[in-house]
Enzyme design. Sequence first.
Site, mmCIF file in Angstrom:
data_model
loop_
_atom_site.group_PDB
_atom_site.id
_atom_site.type_symbol
_atom_site.label_atom_id
_atom_site.label_comp_id
_atom_site.label_asym_id
_atom_site.label_seq_id
_atom_site.Cartn_x
_atom_site.Cartn_y
_atom_site.Cartn_z
ATOM 1 N N LYS A 1 -0.202 21.644 -6.484
ATOM 2 C CA LYS A 1 -1.106 20.467 -8.033
ATOM 3 C C LYS A 1 -0.149 19.637 -7.459
ATOM 4 C CE LYS A 1 -4.176 21.163 -9.553
ATOM 5 N NZ LYS A 1 -4.670 21.858 -10.942
ATOM 6 N N CYS B 1 -7.377 -15.290 -36.595
ATOM 7 C CA CYS B 1 -8.014 -14.690 -35.710
ATOM 8 C C CYS B 1 -7.552 -15.464 -34.378
ATOM 9 C CB CYS B 1 -9.554 -15.407 -35.556
ATOM 10 S SG CYS B 1 -10.495 -14.747 -34.266
ATOM 11 N N CYS C 1 -11.923 -9.326 -37.335
ATOM 12 C CA CYS C 1 -12.199 -10.941 -37.825
ATOM 13 C C CYS C 1 -13.260 -10.990 -38.602
ATOM 14 C CB CYS C 1 -12.163 -11.978 -36.584
ATOM 15 S SG CYS C 1 -12.737 -13.668 -36.885
ATOM 16 N N ASP D 1 -11.210 15.921 -6.636
ATOM 17 C CA ASP D 1 -10.771 15.963 -7.850
ATOM 18 C C ASP D 1 -12.201 15.720 -7.942
ATOM 19 O OD1 ASP D 1 -10.571 16.496 -10.440
ATOM 20 O OD2 ASP D 1 -8.988 14.951 -10.863
ATOM 21 N N CYS E 1 -10.449 -17.818 -32.994
ATOM 22 C CA CYS E 1 -11.455 -18.564 -34.371
ATOM 23 C C CYS E 1 -10.565 -18.987 -35.609
ATOM 24 C CB CYS E 1 -13.415 -17.651 -35.222
ATOM 25 S SG CYS E 1 -12.337 -16.970 -36.259
ATOM 26 N N LYS F 1 -7.494 18.293 -2.163
ATOM 27 C CA LYS F 1 -8.046 18.932 -2.840
ATOM 28 C C LYS F 1 -8.967 17.603 -3.428
ATOM 29 C CE LYS F 1 -7.522 21.737 -6.987
ATOM 30 N NZ LYS F 1 -8.093 21.273 -7.956
ATOM 31 N N TYR G 1 -16.877 21.905 2.040
ATOM 32 C CA TYR G 1 -15.364 22.889 2.422
ATOM 33 C C TYR G 1 -15.424 24.128 2.953
ATOM 34 C CZ TYR G 1 -14.932 23.309 -2.122
ATOM 35 O OH TYR G 1 -15.254 23.941 -3.758
ATOM 36 N N CYS H 1 -17.866 -16.757 -35.565
ATOM 37 C CA CYS H 1 -16.420 -16.427 -34.463
ATOM 38 C C CYS H 1 -16.932 -16.202 -32.878
ATOM 39 C CB CYS H 1 -15.470 -14.979 -34.616
ATOM 40 S SG CYS H 1 -14.037 -14.667 -33.555
ATOM 41 N N GLU I 1 -6.770 20.609 3.478
ATOM 42 C CA GLU I 1 -7.472 20.251 2.682
ATOM 43 C C GLU I 1 -7.045 19.157 1.696
ATOM 44 O OE1 GLU I 1 -11.502 22.066 3.150
ATOM 45 O OE2 GLU I 1 -10.196 23.942 3.172
#
Length: 667
Positions: free
Chosen positions: A310, A404, A422, A117, A407, A115, A222, A427, A113
């Site tokens: 795993k 920036c 900034c 998570d 701007c 697995k 399951y 801005c 089956e």
Amino acid sequence: MDKQQAQEKVIELSELLNNYNYEYHVLDNPSVPDAEYDQKMQELRELEEEFPEFITTESPTQRIGGEPLEGFKKVQHNVPMLSLGNAFNAEDLRDFERRAAGVTDAKLSFVCELKIDGLAVSLTYEDGKFIRGATRGDGTTGEDITSNLRTIKSIPLTIAEKNTMEVRGEAFMPHKSFLALNKSRDENEEEPFANPRNAAAGSLRQLDPRIAAKRNLDIFLYGVGEWEAGSLASHSERLDYLKKLGLKTNPEWKKCETIEEVIEYVTYWEAERPKLGYEIDGIVIKVDNLDQQEELGFTAKSPRWAIAYKFPAEEVVTILHDIELSVGRTGVITPTAILEPVKVAGTTVKRASLHNEDLIRAKDIKLGDTVVIKKAGDIIPEVVRVVEEKRTGSEKAFHMPESCPACGSELVRLEEEVALRCINPNCPAQLKEGLIHFVSRNAMNIDGLGEKVIIQLFQEKLIHTIADIYRLQRDDLLKLDRMGEKSVHNLLQAIETSKSNSLEKLLFGLGLRFVGSKAAKTLAVHFETMESLKHATYEDLISIDEIGEKMADSVAMYFSEVEVTDLLAELNELGVNMDYKGPKKQEIAQNTIFSGKTVVLTGKMDSFSRSEAKSAIEQLGGSVTNSVSKKTDFLIAGDEAGSKLDKAKQLGIIIWNEEQLREVLEK
């Protein structure tokens, strides 16, 4: 419609809608369009509102989540929910088969089956009704999360099995739900979840089931724990029976006659798992025959008849072409890697966050580098390292700019900070992000003004500052895409409603550095009006217990800006409330037993409601929080107090009952 007809119609609609839910959420094969489902659901809601005596716990309307809980009760697993031993390669699987074959004489077969998570849970049905759901916990003791599990639409509220039956499975968050949740959290300036598993676990451990209901979780069952009528011969027969009962099982399981078939199955899904709409982190292999399972038995920690293979984390190599910079609400400049598109864990990745300049230097990342990337938690792309041996000499060092990108203003690095900022209050990038924050749930909470609408309004030059939100006109809004008469009416109504919010909501929405929602409440309680706060000095601010030096400096600096004074004057003229609406500072008693103390309420109380108790404690100078920690001074425990009471006992916290609290309040 008389009562008899109403009851019959409620039963008919409930059965019909539960069947539609089964088709949609379990079979993934709906027989009716969404509009028809919604129409039937609305019809049922209206009937139940008119005849509430006919509402049952099995009604599909009851999946939205009830009132918040005080805490989770403990649940004992009569059949332990044990963890599994791990396998990491084909030889580990062959060793598992050899160990099992050494115990039993009969030929072995296996069930494989996926697995999932997520979060392991158990569901208990009595007389065919779902009565309890619990977490795995430590394997013998879990937590009762029935209210949250009831919100998962793929869990049937009734099944045909009338004997008591406990089924077990994995609750999880599908990819699309995870991405939608993190997008919403980002819009609300909340920390995103690292991966779907954390998101699922966090959702199911919310004390407010309405939060879990909004997160669109799913489940695969399951196996079984306790089962009064359990008489099947194999695990594969159990899976078939669970499916027959309407319980959602994963369709990808397979019975294998040899361990080599198992290895083929593992190899297949290691490659194919990116195509799934949910996370798996391996394959579970079980001996199929239940008599053989009993013969093999258990170790102290895990069954000898099952093992979990795993998967390793997937890492891929690609080219980093460029580094793009974005400007956040507080002016922080965030670098993002622009990559040669590459498939990672099933999706094409073109971008990966680099967080800040220090990380780029620490990993010695250059433009044109060959880099290794992976998805943290199999979902969020990140650059792991540079493949230095692939360098040709044409790579270019990256340097953060001095101005920036939005701007052109000079960037600064504030003391003790890694990030560049900034600090231009005008801005455009910061203004846009600030608008998104201002309307978010924890701030002014303006329904209908999500990120997309804000961006559209900003691009159409209908809003520039937050004051412009309160100047929006019906005719201008109707010209926008997907803005009809009803949505515009609702939006303008939500904007008008937000004007009456208490001061702390406005303070948090303004986005002062270091001032979160809790600090905003502290400031609002202390100063009561925006005018008073506006004239507070650094010394005034630092004298407040919960306000530190950085926050005091930030607040004083913010209100010294001419632009801020002008903005507040505009908001005031537009009718936005500037006063605190909660218990006033002068109403809070001094030198009481609760002064400066942190209090947690748990359990049911007869003398007063939770909000009444909270208000009374706050007026006596106490602060009421939701969770027990070392900082908690008092726990007030009513009837049916759960895990909070246990934790308070462990930490040696003062515990009062309702009678003791009532005596103090009466005095």
